[in-house]
Motif scaffolding. Structure first.
Motif, PDB file in Angstrom:
ATOM      1  N   GLN A  37      51.878   3.138 -20.269  1.00 43.51           N
ATOM      2  CA  GLN A  37      52.349   2.294 -19.173  1.00 43.51           C
ATOM      3  C   GLN A  37      53.544   2.903 -18.453  1.00 43.51           C
ATOM      4  N   SER A  38      54.536   3.340 -19.210  1.00 38.04           N
ATOM      5  CA  SER A  38      55.736   3.902 -18.586  1.00 38.04           C
ATOM      6  C   SER A  38      55.420   5.223 -17.878  1.00 38.04           C
ATOM      7  N   GLY A  39      54.555   6.014 -18.470  1.00 37.57           N
ATOM      8  CA  GLY A  39      54.185   7.285 -17.860  1.00 37.57           C
ATOM      9  C   GLY A  39      53.406   7.105 -16.575  1.00 37.57           C
ATOM     10  N   PHE A  40      52.474   6.173 -16.580  1.00 35.71           N
ATOM     11  CA  PHE A  40      51.695   5.909 -15.373  1.00 35.71           C
ATOM     12  C   PHE A  40      52.586   5.373 -14.252  1.00 35.71           C
ATOM     13  N   MET A  55      48.909  12.103 -15.078  1.00 30.55           N
ATOM     14  CA  MET A  55      48.068  11.235 -15.903  1.00 30.55           C
ATOM     15  C   MET A  55      47.497  12.011 -17.090  1.00 30.55           C
ATOM     16  N   ALA A  56      47.076  13.249 -16.848  1.00 26.49           N
ATOM     17  CA  ALA A  56      46.537  14.065 -17.929  1.00 26.49           C
ATOM     18  C   ALA A  56      47.603  14.319 -18.990  1.00 26.49           C
ATOM     19  N   LEU A  94      41.112  17.796 -18.252  1.00 28.31           N
ATOM     20  CA  LEU A  94      41.201  16.389 -17.832  1.00 28.31           C
ATOM     21  C   LEU A  94      41.838  16.298 -16.451  1.00 28.31           C
ATOM     22  N   LYS A  95      42.887  17.084 -16.209  1.00 30.17           N
ATOM     23  CA  LYS A  95      43.529  17.076 -14.896  1.00 30.17           C
ATOM     24  C   LYS A  95      42.514  17.387 -13.804  1.00 30.17           C
ATOM     25  N   ASN A  96      41.720  18.425 -14.005  1.00 31.02           N
ATOM     26  CA  ASN A  96      40.742  18.821 -12.990  1.00 31.02           C
ATOM     27  C   ASN A  96      39.671  17.753 -12.790  1.00 31.02           C
ATOM     28  N   ASP A  97      39.262  17.103 -13.877  1.00 34.65           N
ATOM     29  CA  ASP A  97      38.269  16.030 -13.770  1.00 34.65           C
ATOM     30  C   ASP A  97      38.821  14.862 -12.958  1.00 34.65           C
ATOM     31  N   LEU A  98      40.064  14.475 -13.237  1.00 32.77           N
ATOM     32  CA  LEU A  98      40.681  13.363 -12.503  1.00 32.77           C
ATOM     33  C   LEU A  98      40.890  13.723 -11.047  1.00 32.77           C
TER      34      LEU A  98
END
Length: 201
Positions: free
Chosen positions: A145-148, A170-171, A8-12
């Motif tokens: 929300q808090s993480g973002f 984000m991932a 997911l990290k690589n996709d983002l």
């Protein structure tokens, strides 16, 4: 399958690097699609039990969730449009709306599992039984929300490596949200009366 956070990290990261300034629709569509694909790649397992027509059932289920990325996309796109007009509080607003988009998408998703177990009838010998169950995913939106917001705030002070940092954070946040979510299912057809509870991995 299972959740592969680095994927997911690589996709983002690829999406962030391919963005052009102001292309809110591209951002909303692509990020939502990748998060949806990621959620659908998760393996769902449940413990199932209950009284069905044939007797007392006990077993386990395995399956996945199906979600519609456009639900998240529409919320994130509208947020990006609104954020562009804001002079203060933009990061907090986007974090909240991004979390809302993902959570709303997941709540609207459908969990499908294949269930196998054993039935103990009122009289006679226990026997194996298999069937299907359908259900839902419920997550805690506040963790998204808090993480973002924490990631957005940290990125704002960075002079380099911001895209990779944001993709990684984000991932991490999304993976934690999905793994902590609660799966609840109900047996179908011959398994009506059985209830499943589980999680995603």
């Amino acid at each position: 399958m299972s959740l592969i956070q680095n994927g997911l990290k690589n996709d983002l990261l690829s999406i962030f690097r391919n963005m052009t300034d102001g292309d809110d629709r591209y951002f909303a569509r692509e990020v939502s699609a990748k998060v949806a694909d990621y959620a659908e790649s998760g393996s769902i397992t449940t413990v199932d039990a209950g009284t069905i027509s044939a007797g007392v059932f006990a077993g386990s289920g395995s399956g996945s969730i199906s979600v519609e990325s456009s639900i998240c996309e529409n919320i994130v796109y509208a947020a990006c449009q609104t954020m562009a007009k804001m002079t203060v509080g933009g990061d907090a607003y986007l974090a909240a709306q991004f979390a809302l988009g993902i959570d709303t998408m997941m709540l609207a998703g459908t969990v499908n599992t294949t269930v196998k177990g054993t039935v103990t009838p009122p009289s006679g010998t226990s026997f194996p039984l298999a069937g299907t169950a359908k259900g839902t995913f419920t997550g805690v939106m506040a963790t998204l929300q808090s993480g973002f917001l924490a990631a957005f705030n940290a990125m704002a002070t960075m002079t380099s490596g911001g895209d990779e940092y944001l993709a990684g954070q984000m991932a991490t946040v999304i993976t934690a949200y999905l793994k902590a979510g609660v799966i609840a299912t109900k047996g179908q057809a011959n398994l009506v009366g059985s209830i499943g509870a589980g999680s995603m991995s």
